[in-house]
Design an enzyme around this catalytic site. Structure first.
Site, PDB file in Angstrom:
ATOM      1  N   CYS A   2       0.892  -1.146   0.000  1.00  0.00           N
ATOM      2  CA  CYS A   2       0.000   0.000   0.000  1.00  0.00           C
ATOM      3  C   CYS A   2       0.937   1.204   0.000  1.00  0.00           C
ATOM      4  CB  CYS A   2      -0.856   0.027   1.249  1.00  0.00           C
ATOM      5  SG  CYS A   2      -1.771  -1.496   1.544  1.00  0.00           S
ATOM      6  N   ARG A  27       0.937   1.494  -6.182  1.00  0.00           N
ATOM      7  CA  ARG A  27       1.172   0.475  -5.151  1.00  0.00           C
ATOM      8  C   ARG A  27      -0.117  -0.090  -4.567  1.00  0.00           C
ATOM      9  NH1 ARG A  27       6.088  -0.096  -2.850  1.00  0.00           N
ATOM     10  NH2 ARG A  27       5.034  -0.871  -0.995  1.00  0.00           N
ATOM     11  N   TRP A  73      -4.110  -1.417  -0.868  1.00  0.00           N
ATOM     12  CA  TRP A  73      -4.221  -2.655  -1.664  1.00  0.00           C
ATOM     13  C   TRP A  73      -4.637  -3.704  -0.653  1.00  0.00           C
ATOM     14  CZ3 TRP A  73      -3.994  -4.444  -6.582  1.00  0.00           C
ATOM     15  CH2 TRP A  73      -3.758  -5.799  -6.778  1.00  0.00           C
ATOM     16  N   ASN A  99       1.223  -0.211   6.399  1.00  0.00           N
ATOM     17  CA  ASN A  99       1.516  -1.093   5.264  1.00  0.00           C
ATOM     18  C   ASN A  99       2.050  -2.400   5.826  1.00  0.00           C
ATOM     19  OD1 ASN A  99       0.996   0.965   3.533  1.00  0.00           O
ATOM     20  ND2 ASN A  99       3.081   1.163   2.746  1.00  0.00           N
ATOM     21  N   GLY A 100       1.800  -3.499   5.124  1.00  0.00           N
ATOM     22  CA  GLY A 100       2.353  -4.778   5.569  1.00  0.00           C
ATOM     23  C   GLY A 100       1.276  -5.677   6.114  1.00  0.00           C
ATOM     24  N   GLU A 477       5.913 -22.797 -17.903  1.00  0.00           N
ATOM     25  CA  GLU A 477       5.921 -21.394 -17.502  1.00  0.00           C
ATOM     26  C   GLU A 477       7.148 -20.682 -18.095  1.00  0.00           C
ATOM     27  OE1 GLU A 477       3.968 -19.323 -16.564  1.00  0.00           O
ATOM     28  OE2 GLU A 477       5.056 -17.714 -15.579  1.00  0.00           O
ATOM     29  N   LYS A 481       7.042 -17.269 -20.494  1.00  0.00           N
ATOM     30  CA  LYS A 481       7.719 -16.010 -20.145  1.00  0.00           C
ATOM     31  C   LYS A 481       8.556 -15.547 -21.318  1.00  0.00           C
ATOM     32  CE  LYS A 481       5.953 -14.864 -17.530  1.00  0.00           C
ATOM     33  NZ  LYS A 481       4.870 -15.476 -16.861  1.00  0.00           N
ATOM     34  N   GLU A 484       6.320 -14.398 -24.463  1.00  0.00           N
ATOM     35  CA  GLU A 484       5.437 -13.226 -24.370  1.00  0.00           C
ATOM     36  C   GLU A 484       6.201 -11.908 -24.326  1.00  0.00           C
ATOM     37  OE1 GLU A 484       2.946 -12.829 -20.823  1.00  0.00           O
ATOM     38  OE2 GLU A 484       4.373 -14.040 -19.713  1.00  0.00           O
ATOM     39  N   HIS A 500       9.658 -37.969 -30.257  1.00  0.00           N
ATOM     40  CA  HIS A 500       8.413 -38.251 -30.982  1.00  0.00           C
ATOM     41  C   HIS A 500       8.075 -37.135 -31.971  1.00  0.00           C
ATOM     42  CE1 HIS A 500       7.693 -41.857 -28.694  1.00  0.00           C
ATOM     43  NE2 HIS A 500       7.950 -41.175 -27.596  1.00  0.00           N
ATOM     44  N   LYS A 599      -2.944  -6.805 -19.259  1.00  0.00           N
ATOM     45  CA  LYS A 599      -2.705  -7.402 -17.938  1.00  0.00           C
ATOM     46  C   LYS A 599      -3.891  -8.238 -17.473  1.00  0.00           C
ATOM     47  CE  LYS A 599      -0.467  -8.206 -14.194  1.00  0.00           C
ATOM     48  NZ  LYS A 599       0.553  -9.251 -14.332  1.00  0.00           N
TER      49      LYS A 599
HETATM   50  C1  F6R Z   1       1.419 -14.371 -18.438  1.00  0.00           C
HETATM   51  C2  F6R Z   1       0.215 -13.857 -17.834  1.00  0.00           C
HETATM   52  C3  F6R Z   1      -1.098 -14.391 -18.309  1.00  0.00           C
HETATM   53  C4  F6R Z   1      -2.060 -14.540 -17.112  1.00  0.00           C
HETATM   54  C5  F6R Z   1      -3.445 -14.959 -17.618  1.00  0.00           C
HETATM   55  C6  F6R Z   1      -4.406 -15.179 -16.466  1.00  0.00           C
HETATM   56  O1  F6R Z   1       2.563 -13.817 -17.881  1.00  0.00           O
HETATM   57  O2  F6R Z   1       0.253 -12.992 -17.001  1.00  0.00           O
HETATM   58  O3  F6R Z   1      -0.938 -15.603 -18.944  1.00  0.00           O
HETATM   59  O4  F6R Z   1      -1.548 -15.481 -16.238  1.00  0.00           O
HETATM   60  O5  F6R Z   1      -3.963 -13.982 -18.457  1.00  0.00           O
HETATM   61  O6  F6R Z   1      -4.576 -14.038 -15.710  1.00  0.00           O
HETATM   62  P1  F6R Z   1      -5.149 -14.115 -14.246  1.00  0.00           P
HETATM   63  O7  F6R Z   1      -4.160 -14.846 -13.401  1.00  0.00           O
HETATM   64  O8  F6R Z   1      -5.306 -12.683 -13.822  1.00  0.00           O
HETATM   65  O9  F6R Z   1      -6.448 -14.855 -14.317  1.00  0.00           O
END
Ligand code: F6R
Length: 604
Positions: A2, A27, A73, A99-100, A477, A481, A484, A500, A599
């Site tokens: 926060c 934040r 937050w 905060n915390g 994963e 990373k 993307e 295969h 996001k």
């Molecule tokens: C990749 C990424 C996306 C999210 C996906 C689900 O780095 O951020 O693949 O993981 O869009 O998003 P949430 O977790 O918000 O449901």
């Protein structure tokens, strides 16, 4: 995560408080508030953004020259007017922002209620106001010093008292606080961006330090109230750098925040003997008699669910399934009242995830959510929620949300095992407690090497991520990373699958990131890597430190700290995030905002 601000001086406090809060809005932004002292303490707070607070204040006359402010937050208690900070004590003599996470707030709250204190919010913070009230006998500094001895957890706290006009008392433990030094005025902030327009001279408080801030003086003490000599630090960052705390990008900052994020996520959920304390979040009746566990999620959260499936399969005898939420929505839903549906979503707002959850819920499934956002749609619709305490994740590519999801899954799996078979998993939880420190050491030992290695990827078109068992889930994963943010095509493969088909693509110098942490699968994986080696692939190998000598297969070998094999994914993912980050940097990509991506994916 926060934001805190404070002001003591000869000017009106409100303009600084509001401007400072705006600078810290990144934040936390679900509610905000200020308290000013002008004969009496007046709190103005609201759910929503700083703009909502500003509208609220537009009709008020705010003239106090001392005040504190907060942008929240949510972690304990939903985003709402009454959970917004600041919080009063019973008498209205004290106001507190924090905060915390106060780990022992439940016990303290019960104790304070028994002593006659009256609580108005669901926050952990409010115990601080009442504790300081309990100790207050006219000297705010002493009262704060006595109160914090009773607190466990991480905190940055600022307290304002009507009876002690002209001073703010603030304290820090594992959560940042800086005091900005002005001329006949002094400032407080949890983060430097809030004060940069006012001063560049600051005291950076260290853990266990308490400061008394007045218009013309700032005194800093240790916990026993011995006066300390502080050195003035001159901030040279520009405002944008300051928001990123000196890191070039939010993603890099968030990668480095993982030790704290994981620490905060496990804090208060297990004791020092490895006993779990999560029954309040996941009531026994939610899991009693389950005959099946289903996971649903998207993207990175789906990769976390693959981890969850694997660990649960080790611990339970019931079937464990995982589905991409977008697939689950369009197949025959086989959930019923005895199905535990674990839904993972950082944002808690992903359209496919919510859609899939509603289908399963309609069939009677019991829904347990893992999410980072208190008050999100998912958290409201689920039967129970376990929050990741990662703080806001700003970079599009998920990093700290993933590692904290794994930490939650590890605790959930252990809890389910305990509930179903009565057996505890103390060694796993004890090893989990060491993970934050181990992530720190991985970053320290390998970041620079990975930055150098990433230069090899400047012109790469493909990279392959190989692993078996849990390492395969982590490889998924890793490849996401990389692709993307660097736009290099990444592909994850279970080691045994290589021959295969995909082996056809392994030619000289193709980058292959190999994960070798699962002891029982090492020999099999080494054979797969020899197949890669024979075709000239370049292998970056991630292994636990004492699992063998792999110099004949790895071109670059990164040894990770030894941990429980079920926790290795919390360590292997870190170098893969760092590699993706630096690969994107050498290729001049916009790391925080990769093309075509958002996001939070709130449309189908
Ligand atoms: C990749 C990424 C996306 C999210 C996906 C689900 O780095 O951020 O693949 O993981 O869009 O998003 P949430 O977790 O918000 O449901």
């Amino acid at each position: 995560m926060c934001g805190i601000v404070g002001y003591v001086g000869s000017q009106q406090a409100a303009p600084f408080l509001l401007q400072g809060l705006k600078k810290l809005e990144y934040r936390g932004y679900d509610s905000a508030g200020i308290c000013e002292l002008n004969g009496t303490l007046r709190i103005h707070k609201t759910r929503g953004r700083i703009a909502d607070l500003e509208s609220l204040l537009a009709t008020e006359k705010i003239v106090g020259t001392i005040g504190i402010g907060h942008t929240r937050w949510a972690t304990h208690g939903s985003p709402s007017d009454h959970n917004a900070h600041p919080h009063f004590d019973c008498t209205g003599n004290l106001a507190v922002v924090h905060n915390g996470i106060i780990e022992n707030y439940q016990g303290l709250r019960q104790q304070l209620i028994a002593e006659g204190h009256c609580f108005l919010s669901e926050t952990d913070t409010e115990v601080v106001s009442h504790l300081v009230e309990k100790h207050y006998q006219g000297d705010l500094l002493t009262a704060v010093a006595q109160a914090i001895v009773e607190l466990k957890g991480s905190f940055a706290i600022a307290v304002l008292a009507k009876d002690s006009p002209g001073e703010l008392v603030v304290v820090r433990q594992d959560s940042p606080l800086v005091v900005g030094l002005g001329n006949q005025e002094n400032y407080l902030a949890s983060d430097i961006p809030a004060i940069l327009d006012y001063t560049r001279n600051v005291y950076i408080l260290e853990d266990g330090e308490i400061a008394r801030i007045k218009e013309n003086s700032v005194d800093v003490f240790d916990m026993k109230l011995n006066l300390l000599e502080k050195t003035v630090f001159e901030v040279k960052w520009d405002p944008i750098q300051a928001e990123k705390e000196g890191y070039a990008d939010f993603m890099l900052k968030e990668i480095h925040e993982q030790p704290k994020a994981v620490r905060d996520t496990i804090a208060g959920r297990m004791d020092e003997h490895g006993n779990l304390l999560i029954e309040r979040e996941i009531p026994r009746n939610l899991v009693a008699g389950i005959t099946k566990v289903q996971f649903i999620a998207c993207g990175t959260a789906y990769h976390a669910s693959l981890y969850g499936k694997h660990v649960l399969e080790e611990f339970l005898d019931v079937p464990i399934e995982t589905d991409l939420a977008s697939e689950y929505r369009y197949k025959r839903v086989k959930a019923d009242q005895n199905t535990l549906l674990i839904v993972i979503s950082q944002s808690g707002e992903t359209a496919d995830t919510l859609g899939a959850m509603r289908l399963a819920k309609a069939k009677g499934a019991r829904v347990l959510a893992i999410t980072n956002v208190v008050g999100s749609t998912l958290s409201r619709e689920a039967d129970a929620v376990m929050y990741t305490h990662a703080g806001p994740e700003i970079a599009v590519a998920s990093t700290k949300a993933y590692t904290t999801q794994l930490a939650c899954l590890c605790m959930i799996a252990t809890y389910l095992k305990e509930q179903v078979s009565g057996e505890k998993e103390i060694t796993l939880l004890q090893a989990l407690a060491n993970i934050p420190e181990q992530i720190e050491s991985v970053l320290l030992a390998h970041e620079h090497r990975l930055e150098k290695y990433a230069r090899r990827l400047l012109h790469a078109t493909d990279a392959f991520f190989l692993g078996r068992g849990l390492d395969y889930a982590s490889a998924m994963e890793g490849q996401l990373k990389l692709k993307e943010i660097s736009y290099i095509h990444g592909e994850a493969l279970a080691g045994g699958e290589l021959k295969h088909g995909t082996l056809a693509l392994i030619v000289a110098e193709v980058p292959v990131i190999a994960l070798l942490t699962q002891e029982t699968l090492i020999d099999k994986m080494v054979s797969n890597l020899k197949e890669v080696k024979a075709r000239g692939g370049n292998i970056l190998l991630l292994a636990q430190s004492n699992s063998g000598d792999f110099s004949d297969v790895g071109d670059e070998i990164l040894l990770l700290p030894q941990t429980h094999c079920l926790l290795a994914p919390l360590l292997t993912v870190v170098p893969m995030q760092v590699l993706a980050y630096y690969a994107a940097k050498v290729r001049n990509c916009d790391v925080d905002k990769p093309r075509n991506l958002a996001k939070s994916v709130t449309v189908e």
